[in-house]
Design a protein around this motif. Structure first.
Motif, PDB file in Angstrom:
ATOM      1  N   ASP A  57       0.832  -1.210   0.000  1.00  0.00           N
ATOM      2  CA  ASP A  57       0.000   0.000   0.000  1.00  0.00           C
ATOM      3  C   ASP A  57       0.865   1.259   0.000  1.00  0.00           C
ATOM      4  OD1 ASP A  57      -2.267  -1.547  -0.005  1.00  0.00           O
ATOM      5  OD2 ASP A  57      -2.705  -1.269   2.129  1.00  0.00           O
ATOM      6  N   ALA A  58       1.920   1.262   0.781  1.00  0.00           N
ATOM      7  CA  ALA A  58       2.806   2.431   0.830  1.00  0.00           C
ATOM      8  C   ALA A  58       3.471   2.654  -0.522  1.00  0.00           C
ATOM      9  CB  ALA A  58       3.859   2.247   1.922  1.00  0.00           C
ATOM     10  N   TYR A  59       3.851   1.573  -1.178  1.00  0.00           N
ATOM     11  CA  TYR A  59       4.456   1.697  -2.503  1.00  0.00           C
ATOM     12  C   TYR A  59       3.445   2.279  -3.495  1.00  0.00           C
ATOM     13  CZ  TYR A  59       6.505   0.544  -6.991  1.00  0.00           C
ATOM     14  OH  TYR A  59       6.984   0.625  -8.275  1.00  0.00           O
ATOM     15  N   VAL A  60       2.230   1.771  -3.462  1.00  0.00           N
ATOM     16  CA  VAL A  60       1.198   2.258  -4.374  1.00  0.00           C
ATOM     17  C   VAL A  60       0.895   3.722  -4.104  1.00  0.00           C
ATOM     18  CG1 VAL A  60      -1.233   2.022  -5.024  1.00  0.00           C
ATOM     19  CG2 VAL A  60       0.199  -0.023  -4.774  1.00  0.00           C
ATOM     20  N   GLU A  61       0.781   4.074  -2.834  1.00  0.00           N
ATOM     21  CA  GLU A  61       0.479   5.460  -2.471  1.00  0.00           C
ATOM     22  C   GLU A  61       1.600   6.412  -2.854  1.00  0.00           C
ATOM     23  OE1 GLU A  61      -0.596   5.676   1.649  1.00  0.00           O
ATOM     24  OE2 GLU A  61      -2.280   4.305   1.376  1.00  0.00           O
ATOM     25  N   SER A  62       2.822   5.915  -2.867  1.00  0.00           N
ATOM     26  CA  SER A  62       3.941   6.776  -3.254  1.00  0.00           C
ATOM     27  C   SER A  62       3.888   7.088  -4.737  1.00  0.00           C
ATOM     28  CB  SER A  62       5.272   6.104  -2.923  1.00  0.00           C
ATOM     29  OG  SER A  62       5.557   5.075  -3.872  1.00  0.00           O
ATOM     30  N   ASP A  63       3.036   6.334  -5.457  1.00  0.00           N
ATOM     31  CA  ASP A  63       2.859   6.513  -6.890  1.00  0.00           C
ATOM     32  C   ASP A  63       4.154   6.259  -7.639  1.00  0.00           C
ATOM     33  OD1 ASP A  63       1.688   9.075  -9.166  1.00  0.00           O
ATOM     34  OD2 ASP A  63       1.259   6.923  -9.123  1.00  0.00           O
ATOM     35  N   ALA A  64       5.063   5.546  -6.990  1.00  0.00           N
ATOM     36  CA  ALA A  64       6.319   5.161  -7.625  1.00  0.00           C
ATOM     37  C   ALA A  64       6.984   6.357  -8.313  1.00  0.00           C
ATOM     38  CB  ALA A  64       6.076   4.021  -8.598  1.00  0.00           C
ATOM     39  N   ALA A  65       7.089   7.437  -7.581  1.00  0.00           N
ATOM     40  CA  ALA A  65       7.607   8.692  -8.137  1.00  0.00           C
ATOM     41  C   ALA A  65       8.941   8.486  -8.845  1.00  0.00           C
ATOM     42  CB  ALA A  65       7.759   9.713  -7.025  1.00  0.00           C
TER      43      ALA A  65
END
Length: 93
Positions: A55-63
């Protein structure tokens, strides 16, 4: 063969070596992670933690990542999740 072609071939060969080294490194990490999952005394807790990581990876939007990099990362994360869920199912039986 001209100098430009020779240089391009050298660059391609260097890239191929770097890819092979990276694949070997990733394979080693994969085996280590599988061992950790298999040895986990509480795979259910590991699964909760893993969901938070995803979830944290997804929320970071993989900037800053390319689309290909992002998709490959998500695929690898899904595989890890599959292994953890399998460990949870195995423990319940």
């Amino acid at each position: 063969m001209d100098d430009v072609t020779a240089e391009l071939l050298q660059r391609i060969e260097r890239c191929e070596r770097e890819v092979q080294v990276s694949r070997g490194y990733i394979k080693g990490l994969e085996y280590g992670l599988l061992a950790v999952i298999a040895a986990s005394p509480e795979p259910e807790r590991l699964l909760v933690l893993w969901r938070q990581v995803v979830d944290a990876y997804v929320e970071s939007d993989a900037a800053g990542e390319s689309k290909m990099h992002h998709l490959a990362t998500r695929q690898a994360m899904d595989v890890v999740g599959d292994h953890i869920r399998a460990a949870v199912r195995k423990r319940k039986h």
